[in-house]
Write a protein that holds these residues in place. Structure first.
Motif, PDB file in Angstrom:
ATOM      1  N   UNK A  45      -0.413  -3.867  18.611  1.00  0.00           N
ATOM      2  CA  UNK A  45       0.144  -4.295  17.321  1.00  0.00           C
ATOM      3  C   UNK A  45      -0.627  -5.494  16.766  1.00  0.00           C
ATOM      4  N   UNK A  71       6.143  14.126   9.612  1.00  0.00           N
ATOM      5  CA  UNK A  71       7.569  14.085  10.003  1.00  0.00           C
ATOM      6  C   UNK A  71       8.312  15.284   9.435  1.00  0.00           C
ATOM      7  N   UNK A 104      -1.899   6.927  -2.677  1.00  0.00           N
ATOM      8  CA  UNK A 104      -0.640   6.742  -1.937  1.00  0.00           C
ATOM      9  C   UNK A 104       0.546   7.405  -2.624  1.00  0.00           C
ATOM     10  N   UNK A 118      -6.503   3.364  -1.004  1.00  0.00           N
ATOM     11  CA  UNK A 118      -5.190   3.825  -0.564  1.00  0.00           C
ATOM     12  C   UNK A 118      -4.224   3.919  -1.742  1.00  0.00           C
ATOM     13  N   UNK A 169      -1.854   2.561   8.731  1.00  0.00           N
ATOM     14  CA  UNK A 169      -0.742   3.485   8.962  1.00  0.00           C
ATOM     15  C   UNK A 169      -1.073   4.851   8.367  1.00  0.00           C
ATOM     16  N   UNK A 196       7.681  -4.276  10.253  1.00  0.00           N
ATOM     17  CA  UNK A 196       7.235  -2.885  10.155  1.00  0.00           C
ATOM     18  C   UNK A 196       6.353  -2.624   8.940  1.00  0.00           C
ATOM     19  N   UNK A 197       6.303  -3.540   8.002  1.00  0.00           N
ATOM     20  CA  UNK A 197       5.457  -3.325   6.810  1.00  0.00           C
ATOM     21  C   UNK A 197       3.984  -3.359   7.215  1.00  0.00           C
ATOM     22  N   UNK A 198       3.247  -2.246   6.999  1.00  0.00           N
ATOM     23  CA  UNK A 198       1.853  -2.203   7.445  1.00  0.00           C
ATOM     24  C   UNK A 198       0.954  -3.173   6.677  1.00  0.00           C
ATOM     25  N   UNK A 199       1.374  -3.538   5.452  1.00  0.00           N
ATOM     26  CA  UNK A 199       0.533  -4.398   4.622  1.00  0.00           C
ATOM     27  C   UNK A 199       0.977  -5.858   4.686  1.00  0.00           C
ATOM     28  N   UNK A 200       1.980  -6.130   5.501  1.00  0.00           N
ATOM     29  CA  UNK A 200       2.538  -7.485   5.596  1.00  0.00           C
ATOM     30  C   UNK A 200       2.856  -8.039   4.219  1.00  0.00           C
ATOM     31  N   UNK A 221       3.551   3.785  -7.048  1.00  0.00           N
ATOM     32  CA  UNK A 221       3.351   3.708  -5.595  1.00  0.00           C
ATOM     33  C   UNK A 221       3.365   2.252  -5.119  1.00  0.00           C
ATOM     34  N   UNK A 250       0.768  -0.178  13.541  1.00  0.00           N
ATOM     35  CA  UNK A 250       1.623  -1.039  12.738  1.00  0.00           C
ATOM     36  C   UNK A 250       0.901  -1.775  11.624  1.00  0.00           C
ATOM     37  N   UNK A 251      -0.414  -1.631  11.546  1.00  0.00           N
ATOM     38  CA  UNK A 251      -1.184  -2.314  10.505  1.00  0.00           C
ATOM     39  C   UNK A 251      -1.450  -1.446   9.291  1.00  0.00           C
ATOM     40  N   UNK A 252      -2.399  -1.894   8.484  1.00  0.00           N
ATOM     41  CA  UNK A 252      -2.649  -1.303   7.168  1.00  0.00           C
ATOM     42  C   UNK A 252      -3.130   0.149   7.225  1.00  0.00           C
ATOM     43  N   UNK A 257       7.698   6.131  -7.549  1.00  0.00           N
ATOM     44  CA  UNK A 257       6.901   7.355  -7.444  1.00  0.00           C
ATOM     45  C   UNK A 257       5.647   7.326  -8.300  1.00  0.00           C
ATOM     46  N   UNK A 289       4.332   9.251  -0.924  1.00  0.00           N
ATOM     47  CA  UNK A 289       5.550   8.445  -0.782  1.00  0.00           C
ATOM     48  C   UNK A 289       6.663   9.343  -0.241  1.00  0.00           C
ATOM     49  N   UNK A 330      -2.654  -5.194  13.211  1.00  0.00           N
ATOM     50  CA  UNK A 330      -2.212  -5.971  12.042  1.00  0.00           C
ATOM     51  C   UNK A 330      -3.243  -6.979  11.568  1.00  0.00           C
ATOM     52  N   UNK A 339      10.150   2.803  -3.043  1.00  0.00           N
ATOM     53  CA  UNK A 339       8.757   2.931  -3.448  1.00  0.00           C
ATOM     54  C   UNK A 339       8.737   3.717  -4.753  1.00  0.00           C
ATOM     55  N   UNK A 370       4.823  10.796   6.450  1.00  0.00           N
ATOM     56  CA  UNK A 370       6.075  11.436   6.025  1.00  0.00           C
ATOM     57  C   UNK A 370       5.931  12.953   5.938  1.00  0.00           C
ATOM     58  N   UNK A 417     -10.020  -0.833   1.162  1.00  0.00           N
ATOM     59  CA  UNK A 417      -8.971   0.018   1.716  1.00  0.00           C
ATOM     60  C   UNK A 417      -7.746   0.035   0.820  1.00  0.00           C
ATOM     61  N   UNK A 445       0.831  -1.212   0.000  1.00  0.00           N
ATOM     62  CA  UNK A 445       0.000   0.000   0.000  1.00  0.00           C
ATOM     63  C   UNK A 445       0.867   1.265   0.000  1.00  0.00           C
ATOM     64  N   UNK A 446       2.160   1.105  -0.301  1.00  0.00           N
ATOM     65  CA  UNK A 446       3.078   2.243  -0.388  1.00  0.00           C
ATOM     66  C   UNK A 446       3.170   3.012   0.923  1.00  0.00           C
TER      67      UNK A 446
END
Lengths: 70, 414
Positions: free
Chosen positions: B54, B371, B102, B98, B363, A56-60, A35, B359-361, A32, B106, B58, A30, B368, B94, A15-16
């Motif tokens: 978490x 941040x 998305x 997304x 996010x 850490x990947x949200x989409x596993x 995505x 930590x799941x989808x 551009x 990036x 997830x 990723x 960014x 989703x 899901x980028x």
């Protein structure tokens, strides 16, 4: 040197979220336009760092390439 | 089953006027299993530990975002449908939504906005320095994110004031009281069908639709154009309702949450001068300081999921169709994940905070961008050797959902 494992991205699931590129910028990028993340360079990481980026990947969407099947 | 009876009610908005009830959350983290918490006629499972949060975040198949609502209360089916955004969907919806947007968020595409963010930040910061003191929220923390998101979306400068006003009404809608009459801004929609039950949402929808229409005819290099042109490989596009809700989400989320992070960040740095001195001495600490500001501020206190099946979490059996609430505010202070969690440490090395979700989808799409806004503010403050003193107590938002600061007086340290 710790063992290296090769990683791959499931492009259907990605899901980028950009977490992989943030944590391991030399191994993931990723795109551009699409995505979708992909593996760059050798695509390999030490086992512990591979586990971290997989977690850490949200989409596993990141997994270890099984060397037997490649 | 552990039930909270005499303990402070963590859903009571007025509790948050004194800050996050950290002591109560610590008790809940240390209670084996998952604590059942009463709420209105029913209740929810309060997930307070980092690891459990978490797990819930997830496992989107068991812990759904699309059922009921992602806030504590349930919405009726038609209201849920009318208000549905990226936040209230599960895959495959989703993932589809997304991926349509998305691209704009990036890491690299966000870095393209760095000059814009810096220009706005310098402008706002220098004005504050000239005055020497004032309400940091109104004068610095609020204007930066709203100006950035409006610029990115492509909202003309002349309309910025109007959208800021609408956005402020939405923030009010996260609390218990509304100051707007139901028919404000010419609204004729039932309030329960509008995000935050606010007529300001109607006005935002109308504005977003008009701007989208304009960009469809005359494309520009901005986010609204990206949204109206967004098309997946299979020809899938955003529906009218999806576009409306997304425009609305970007205005709200791109505004309120980063405002909160910047406000708490400035307060934390003022209250911990030793930590700011470390950053001034070594600006390379700005990245880890930014993550610590995020952990410390936890702009969104919780999100809710609803179980789609019977499950077990931390040894507690949870039935199907029950509310499960992830308290990020608690997970971000979990002593089994963070070393010395109540210490504000700009050099913290292990900092997997949940201020962008668990930590799941789901996010945070704008992670960014948020941040970048914090990093640039810290960089520009450091460049000028600017230190802040807090000259008053913060006025906090009476909300169990957003960790808002309504105002806080600060001054430039001599």
């Amino acid at each position: 040197m710790s063992d290296l494992v090769k990683l791959k991205v499931d492009t259907e699931a990605c899901i980028a979220g950009g977490q992989c590129e943030m944590i391991e910028p030399d191994t993931f990028l990723v795109d551009d336009d699409t995505a979708i993340a992909s593996v760059i360079g050798t695509g390999s990481l030490p086992v512990d760092r591979a586990a971290e980026v997989i977690d850490r990947c949200p989409a596993q969407a990141i997994s270890i390439v099984n060397s037997d099947s490649e | 089953m552990a039930t909270a009876t005499t303990a402070p009610n963590i859903t009571d908005p007025s509790l948050y006027l004194e800050g996050i009830p950290h002591e109560r959350f610590a008790e809940m983290r240390n209670t084996p299993g998952i604590v059942w918490h009463p709420y209105n006629d029913g209740g929810f499972w309060a997930v307070t530990r980092h690891a459990d949060t978490k797990t819930v975040s997830k496992n989107t198949a068991t812990f759904s975002s699309a059922v009921g609502h992602t806030n504590l209360w349930d919405l009726e089916a038609d209201a849920l449908e009318a208000r549905r955004s990226l936040i209230d969907t599960d895959s495959p919806d989703h993932t589809r939504l997304r991926r349509l947007i998305a691209r704009a968020f990036t890491p690299k595409n966000i870095r393209r906005w760095e000059d814009t963010v810096r220009e706005i930040t310098v402008d706002v910061l220098e004005e504050f320095m000239e005055k020497g003191s004032g309400d940091f929220v109104a004068e610095v923390a609020a204007p930066i994110p709203i100006r950035v998101i409006l610029t990115m979306l492509g909202v003309p400068v002349k309309d910025a004031g109007y959208l800021v006003e609408l956005s402020n009404y939405l923030v009010e809608g996260t609390g218990e009281t509304q100051s707007l009459p139901a028919d404000a801004f010419g609204n004729t929609t039932e309030l329960r069908l509008l995000p935050f039950n606010s007529p300001a949402s109607h006005a935002l929808f109308e504005y977003g639709e008009a701007l989208g229409e304009q960009r469809r005819n005359e494309p520009q290099d901005d986010l609204v154009t990206t949204l109206v042109q967004a098309e997946a490989e299979d020809g899938d596009r955003l529906s009218g309702s999806e576009y409306r809700n997304l425009f609305h989400l970007l205005i709200f989320a791109g505004n309120e949450t980063t405002r909160t992070a910047l406000s708490h960040g400035a307060m934390a740095l003022a209250d911990h001068p030793d930590q700011w001195a470390r950053v001034l001495a070594d600006p390379e600490l700005i990245d880890s300081a930014t993550e610590e500001v995020l952990r410390w501020s936890t702009p969104v206190l919780h999100m809710r999921r609803t179980t789609t099946e019977e499950t077990e979490l931390a040894g507690t059996k949870i039935g199907a169709g029950e509310k499960v609430v992830m308290w990020y505010a608690s997970a971000n202070r979990d002593e089994s994940e963070f070393e010395n969690p109540f210490k504000f440490d700009v050099g913290r090395e292990h900092n997997p905070h949940f201020s962008f979700g668990g930590g799941g989808a789901h996010l945070c799409l704008g992670a960014f961008l948020a941040r970048l806004e914090i990093i640039v503010l810290l960089q520009e403050m450091a460049k000028r050797g600017l230190s802040l003193n807090r000259t008053g107590e913060p006025v906090r938002a009476p909300s169990n959902f957003v960790h808002g600061v309504l105002s806080v007086d600060m001054e430039v340290a001599k």
